[in-house]
Design an enzyme around this catalytic site. Structure first.
Site, PDB file in Angstrom:
ATOM      1  CG  ASP A  86      -0.404  -0.298   2.532  1.00 61.00           C
ATOM      2  OD1 ASP A  86       0.652  -0.949   2.587  1.00 61.00           O
ATOM      3  OD2 ASP A  86      -1.009   0.116   3.542  1.00 61.00           O
ATOM      4  CD  GLU A 153       3.083  -1.332   7.502  1.00 63.39           C
ATOM      5  OE1 GLU A 153       3.294  -1.309   8.713  1.00 63.39           O
ATOM      6  OE2 GLU A 153       3.122  -0.301   6.795  1.00 63.39           O
TER       7      GLU A 153
HETATM    8 ZN   LIG Z   1       4.484   3.485   6.644  1.00 61.42          ZN
HETATM    9 ZN   LIG Z   2       6.024   0.939   5.642  1.00 63.98          ZN
END
Ligand SMILES: [Zn+2]
Ligand SMILES: [Zn+2]
Length: 429
Positions: A86, A153
């Site tokens: 991401d 994440e």
């Molecule tokens: Zn980050």
């Molecule tokens: Zn990261």
């Protein structure tokens, strides 16, 4: 068995050098087209296609947009290599020719630019680079290679989403889980590691503090929630300074404090938003229990009635601390020191940042040995300028974060491939 270490080193590095132009092309494409957490649809498709072309058995849509690529290659352990996919809601300001111009709408609903400001594009590219090297060397290792590309994440939700979607039940529990993260505080190509706890427990806590509102000129007829919430903010500091051990790192930060609308009105509510950081389960509990106790105690001291005490909400799920198995970590680093030279491998202090990579061990703590290491990304000349006090270095998540991607990717791909080859030698250990 295999060729002497030096000859093998040469072929790994030479093969990687030949792969680098293609990998940099992939990197620039990923950098220019970042996607937000749980929106990594195109990114996942690109990675899945590459892994299929390399001969992996690929499953998409694991934990929403996650990708699992499996390669069974004889008897032996299962090694899991993880990349995260991401980008962040940040408007890129690097001025790079391949800077992102993407626009998207995050969960907050407010349209924003999107940027790989945490460097997850280097993670994905290094991961593909490692896959290529390992596929080229299928006759040098024996076991199961489990390569996963993880969503979200940045929310701390991607790893648990994949685990809850049956990652280990469907594809097997790995013996080893390895990931890397680019680092904005040391030079490109350096490898940093922290045995034991490497990243912290991250809790988000909301406190709603009721008061009794009224006219600002007549405070005695009210219970001022701003004064009360201020007392809570100050008292919370003592949880770290007086209650937790000085040898056990802990952070309580009140990042948001909202109350009131006008000069002469005493509000009837204040709202606080906190981030709470710790390493062990015990210190996490001490802080969270303490926050609830302090909020209640201060409200009682202020004379708030029993039915109007503060409410404390702890966001669920939280991001648990990331633990590097110490022996496993030292073993992998000894190999990196041989491969890269000891001067490129250094132990670094743990950080109070969070990472959901820790979930992959926490899900099966007795079975999985886990390691996340840092790969420095700061271009050498920038690092040197900062050392001389002539420049400030952008941090991760900065709109100006422009790592020396080529060095990060080359170092990471070589390190991941090297670690995997050492963990799954032909003929067992
Ligand atoms: Zn980050
Ligand atoms: Zn990261």
């Amino acid at each position: 068995m295999s060729a002497p270490a030096s000859a093998q080193d040469d072929t790994l590095r030479a093969d990687l050098a030949a792969d680098m132009p293609g990998l940099m092309e992939l990197y620039r494409d990923l950098h220019a087209t970042p996607e937000l957490s749980f929106q990594e649809f195109e990114t996942a498709k690109k990675l899945a296609a590459r892994m299929r072309a390399l001969g992996f058995e690929v499953t998409e849509g694991v934990g929403q947009t996650g990708v699992v690529a499996m390669m069974k290659n004889g008897e032996g352990p299962t090694v899991m290599l993880r990349a995260d996919m991401d980008g962040l809601p940040v408007v890129e300001q690097t001025g790079l020719p391949y800077a992102s111009k993407q626009i998207a709408v995050p969960a907050s609903g407010v349209e924003t630019g999107v940027m790989h400001a945490c460097g997850h594009d280097t993670h994905m590219t290094g991961w593909i680079g490692a896959a290529q090297l390992l596929v080229d060397r299928k006759d040098e290792w024996s076991g199961t290679l489990m390569m996963i590309a993880q969503p979200a994440e940045e929310l701390g939700e991607g790893a648990p989403a994949m685990l809850e979607d049956g990652l280990y039940e469907r594809f097997g529990t790995p013996d080893y889980a390895i990931a890397f993260h680019d680092a904005a505080q040391f030079p490109a190509g350096m490898i940093g590691y922290s045995p034991g706890f490497a990243l912290a427990n991250v809790d988000s806590v909301d406190i709603t503090v009721p008061g009794i509102g009224g006219h600002g000129a007549y405070p005695h007829t009210t219970k001022d929630p701003i004064v009360l919430a201020s007392a809570i903010v100050m008292k919370l500091q003592t949880l770290v300074s007086r209650e937790s051990s000085p040898l056990d790192p802990a952070v309580i930060t009140v990042g948001s404090f909202h109350a009131g609308a006008k000069h002469n009105i005493i509000s009837d509510e204040a709202k606080l938003q906190l981030t709470v950081r710790s390493y062990s389960d015990e210190s996490r509990k001490l802080l969270l229990d303490g926050i609830a106790r302090v909020a209640k105690g201060e409200a009682m001291a202020a004379g708030m009635p029993e039915d109007r005490l503060p409410t404390v909400t702890i966001a669920d799920p939280y991001t648990p601390a990331t633990f590097n198995d110490p022996d496993f970590t030292q073993r992998m680093m000894a190999g990196f020191a041989t491969r890269f030279g000891a001067e490129r491998v250094m132990q670094v202090p743990s950080v109070m940042g969070g990472e959901d990579f820790g979930q992959f061990k926490r899900y099966a703590p007795d079975e999985v040995q886990s390691l996340i290491f840092w790969v420095g990304g700061v271009p050498q000349e920038q690092f040197d300028a900062a050392q001389r006090g002539e420049a400030d270095l952008p941090s991760l998540h900065s709109p100006f974060w422009a790592p020396d991607a080529e060095k990060v990717i080359a170092t990471a791909a070589e390190a991941l491939a090297d670690a995997t080859l050492r963990l799954m030698p032909m003929g067992g250990e």
